[in-house]
Design a protein around this motif. Sequence first.
Motif, PDB file in Angstrom:
ATOM      1  N   ASP A  17     -18.745 -56.443-152.151  1.00 53.48           N
ATOM      2  CA  ASP A  17     -19.023 -57.190-150.770  1.00 53.48           C
ATOM      3  C   ASP A  17     -18.080 -58.458-151.305  1.00 53.48           C
ATOM      4  O   ASP A  17     -17.599 -58.882-152.167  1.00 53.48           O
ATOM      5  N   MET A  18     -17.835 -59.123-149.693  1.00 45.92           N
ATOM      6  CA  MET A  18     -16.906 -60.427-149.754  1.00 45.92           C
ATOM      7  C   MET A  18     -17.632 -61.528-150.836  1.00 45.92           C
ATOM      8  O   MET A  18     -17.084 -62.181-151.639  1.00 45.92           O
ATOM      9  N   PHE A  19     -19.089 -61.705-150.792  1.00 44.66           N
ATOM     10  CA  PHE A  19     -19.646 -62.807-151.609  1.00 44.66           C
ATOM     11  C   PHE A  19     -19.282 -62.407-152.902  1.00 44.66           C
ATOM     12  O   PHE A  19     -18.907 -63.309-153.810  1.00 44.66           O
ATOM     13  N   CYS A  20     -19.679 -61.255-153.591  1.00 44.48           N
ATOM     14  CA  CYS A  20     -19.207 -60.799-154.951  1.00 44.48           C
ATOM     15  C   CYS A  20     -17.895 -61.156-155.479  1.00 44.48           C
ATOM     16  O   CYS A  20     -17.478 -61.408-156.370  1.00 44.48           O
ATOM     17  N   GLN A  21     -16.927 -60.738-154.415  1.00 50.40           N
ATOM     18  CA  GLN A  21     -15.389 -60.576-154.575  1.00 50.40           C
ATOM     19  C   GLN A  21     -15.011 -62.245-154.645  1.00 50.40           C
ATOM     20  O   GLN A  21     -14.101 -62.389-155.710  1.00 50.40           O
ATOM     21  N   MET A  22     -15.577 -63.140-154.042  1.00 46.41           N
ATOM     22  CA  MET A  22     -14.946 -64.120-154.037  1.00 46.41           C
ATOM     23  C   MET A  22     -15.635 -65.054-155.323  1.00 46.41           C
ATOM     24  O   MET A  22     -14.947 -65.911-156.048  1.00 46.41           O
ATOM     25  N   ASN A  23     -16.775 -64.623-155.963  1.00 49.85           N
ATOM     26  CA  ASN A  23     -17.232 -64.957-157.285  1.00 49.85           C
ATOM     27  C   ASN A  23     -16.234 -64.433-158.242  1.00 49.85           C
ATOM     28  O   ASN A  23     -15.809 -65.198-159.256  1.00 49.85           O
ATOM     29  N   PRO A  70     -23.275 -55.292-144.371  1.00 47.72           N
ATOM     30  CA  PRO A  70     -23.394 -55.248-145.835  1.00 47.72           C
ATOM     31  C   PRO A  70     -22.018 -55.898-146.550  1.00 47.72           C
ATOM     32  O   PRO A  70     -22.151 -56.236-147.636  1.00 47.72           O
ATOM     33  N   ASN A  71     -20.938 -55.718-145.986  1.00 44.23           N
ATOM     34  CA  ASN A  71     -19.669 -55.975-146.774  1.00 44.23           C
ATOM     35  C   ASN A  71     -19.604 -57.614-146.881  1.00 44.23           C
ATOM     36  O   ASN A  71     -18.757 -58.148-147.380  1.00 44.23           O
ATOM     37  N   VAL A  72     -20.293 -58.258-146.053  1.00 47.54           N
ATOM     38  CA  VAL A  72     -20.424 -59.907-146.025  1.00 47.54           C
ATOM     39  C   VAL A  72     -20.904 -60.053-147.358  1.00 47.54           C
ATOM     40  O   VAL A  72     -20.366 -60.857-148.205  1.00 47.54           O
ATOM     41  N   GLY A  73     -22.038 -59.716-147.709  1.00 50.71           N
ATOM     42  CA  GLY A  73     -22.790 -59.797-148.773  1.00 50.71           C
ATOM     43  C   GLY A  73     -23.583 -61.274-148.875  1.00 50.71           C
ATOM     44  O   GLY A  73     -24.340 -61.541-150.055  1.00 50.71           O
ATOM     45  N   TYR A  74     -23.763 -61.892-147.724  1.00 47.60           N
ATOM     46  CA  TYR A  74     -24.537 -63.152-147.795  1.00 47.60           C
ATOM     47  C   TYR A  74     -26.090 -62.777-148.162  1.00 47.60           C
ATOM     48  O   TYR A  74     -26.701 -61.719-147.954  1.00 47.60           O
ATOM     49  N   GLY A  75     -26.746 -63.827-148.637  1.00 44.56           N
ATOM     50  CA  GLY A  75     -27.910 -63.770-149.203  1.00 44.56           C
ATOM     51  C   GLY A  75     -28.858 -64.489-148.032  1.00 44.56           C
ATOM     52  O   GLY A  75     -28.376 -64.922-146.893  1.00 44.56           O
ATOM     53  N   ASP A  76     -30.060 -64.503-148.102  1.00 47.04           N
ATOM     54  CA  ASP A  76     -30.967 -65.219-147.210  1.00 47.04           C
ATOM     55  C   ASP A  76     -30.769 -66.478-146.645  1.00 47.04           C
ATOM     56  O   ASP A  76     -30.538 -66.775-145.528  1.00 47.04           O
ATOM     57  N   SER A  77     -30.431 -67.389-147.676  1.00 42.78           N
ATOM     58  CA  SER A  77     -30.149 -68.797-147.413  1.00 42.78           C
ATOM     59  C   SER A  77     -29.011 -68.987-146.699  1.00 42.78           C
ATOM     60  O   SER A  77     -28.872 -69.935-145.786  1.00 42.78           O
ATOM     61  N   GLN A  78     -27.832 -68.116-146.952  1.00 46.05           N
ATOM     62  CA  GLN A  78     -26.583 -68.359-146.059  1.00 46.05           C
ATOM     63  C   GLN A  78     -26.824 -67.734-144.488  1.00 46.05           C
ATOM     64  O   GLN A  78     -26.530 -68.554-143.715  1.00 46.05           O
ATOM     65  N   TYR A  79     -27.364 -66.694-144.326  1.00 50.06           N
ATOM     66  CA  TYR A  79     -27.835 -66.268-143.063  1.00 50.06           C
ATOM     67  C   TYR A  79     -28.697 -67.223-142.287  1.00 50.06           C
ATOM     68  O   TYR A  79     -28.528 -67.555-141.024  1.00 50.06           O
ATOM     69  N   ILE A  80     -29.766 -67.668-142.852  1.00 49.58           N
ATOM     70  CA  ILE A  80     -30.543 -68.549-142.198  1.00 49.58           C
ATOM     71  C   ILE A  80     -29.926 -69.950-141.859  1.00 49.58           C
ATOM     72  O   ILE A  80     -30.311 -70.323-140.843  1.00 49.58           O
ATOM     73  N   GLU A  81     -28.985 -70.341-142.723  1.00 55.63           N
ATOM     74  CA  GLU A  81     -28.014 -71.454-142.185  1.00 55.63           C
ATOM     75  C   GLU A  81     -27.374 -71.158-141.071  1.00 55.63           C
ATOM     76  O   GLU A  81     -27.245 -71.929-140.153  1.00 55.63           O
ATOM     77  N   LEU A  82     -26.564 -70.042-141.021  1.00 51.59           N
ATOM     78  CA  LEU A  82     -25.985 -69.622-139.903  1.00 51.59           C
ATOM     79  C   LEU A  82     -26.786 -69.645-138.612  1.00 51.59           C
ATOM     80  O   LEU A  82     -26.654 -69.990-137.445  1.00 51.59           O
TER      81      LEU A  82
END
Length: 362
Positions: free
Chosen positions: A233-239, A341-353
């Motif tokens: 997912d994008m989250f992991c790939q940017m890391n 699922p391909n975005v890969g955000y966690g709870d905190s990122q989605y809650i902020e959006l």
Amino acid sequence: MNDQVQSMIDWMEATIRTKFSLDALADYMGYSPYYCSFKFHQAAGMTIRRYILLRRLYLSTYDLLAERRIIEIALDYDYSSQEAYSRAFKAVFGITPKEFQLMKLPVQSFAKLTRNNKEEWRKVNENRKAEVERLKQENSAPFEHEVLNICNGQAMYDDFKRNQLMGNSDYVPFNEAMCVNRTTPVVFSKEFIEVRASGHQDTVDHYTSKVIDPLVSLFRKQYRCIVLWFGEDMFCQMNLLTLLAYLEQSGYKGQLFLHSFREDEFKVNQIELQLGSYSDVYKTVFMEQQKPTCELLPVMYQSIDLYLEMLQDDNRVTKYIAVHSEWPTAELVQNLFEIFPNVGYGDSQYIELIRRGKIGQR
């Protein structure tokens, strides 16, 4: 995913190799074409045609790996020609079908949308040991002495370390979310730490203890081989891109393997990487917010596309949130996990959006 939309998806999956007709889908569902399109887009965050395009292209990768002729694959998935199929494939994956067939590089999965199957998630831990054993039989190099395994996140690190999945190798976690907040050209520099801590609304000391200190083995020891365990997912790939940039900047000369996997099944694709351009890609993507021109792994190419889209206020996730803003936050977050699922955000990122979206509607 409600029953109506799931029925649409099931029908589309059963007819995925035939010429798609919105009218035929509407007849099957007993609703108007407009209603079907509207309800699907509302629930899935994309159009029906986009869903079919991505599913067909992803399913076609299995045919390519089976060494089928490309023209036959193109016709099977209702493309008018091999050239039309190749253009669509490259637009999504960044390489041609022939290049994929020859190099067998990892791509982002696009699985059938369905209700969350908790039973599948229970199988992940069981799959890990079996998959690691398979990798060991195929290539023992990442399992020998002087190997560092870098895991994407604390939870994965804890599991690998506790179960010694890679034997007596060293393990470290990368506890970051590089897909959000600003960064700096030199990875893990003093400026990097200060900027990243500020972006996370954290103190430098706490950020250092959480992100930098666990990586001490990477900084202090010389390894013959480094294995990078990162999801697709994008989250992991940017890391992953950030760590690859650091390894170039620090002059790492040993072997380097990527173990790419899908979070919900842990089927690993092992590939040996060569450093050379990742620091430039890191700067182009994170600092200039532009798409790099050099060749990349398809899975990273797709993730960069998605990362750059997510930087825009009007992206696929914020649109979905706007449509469903009346839902309770917990329910909305769960749906975002399932739909994107391909975005890969966690709870905190989605809650902020979600928080920003609700503020914007006041």
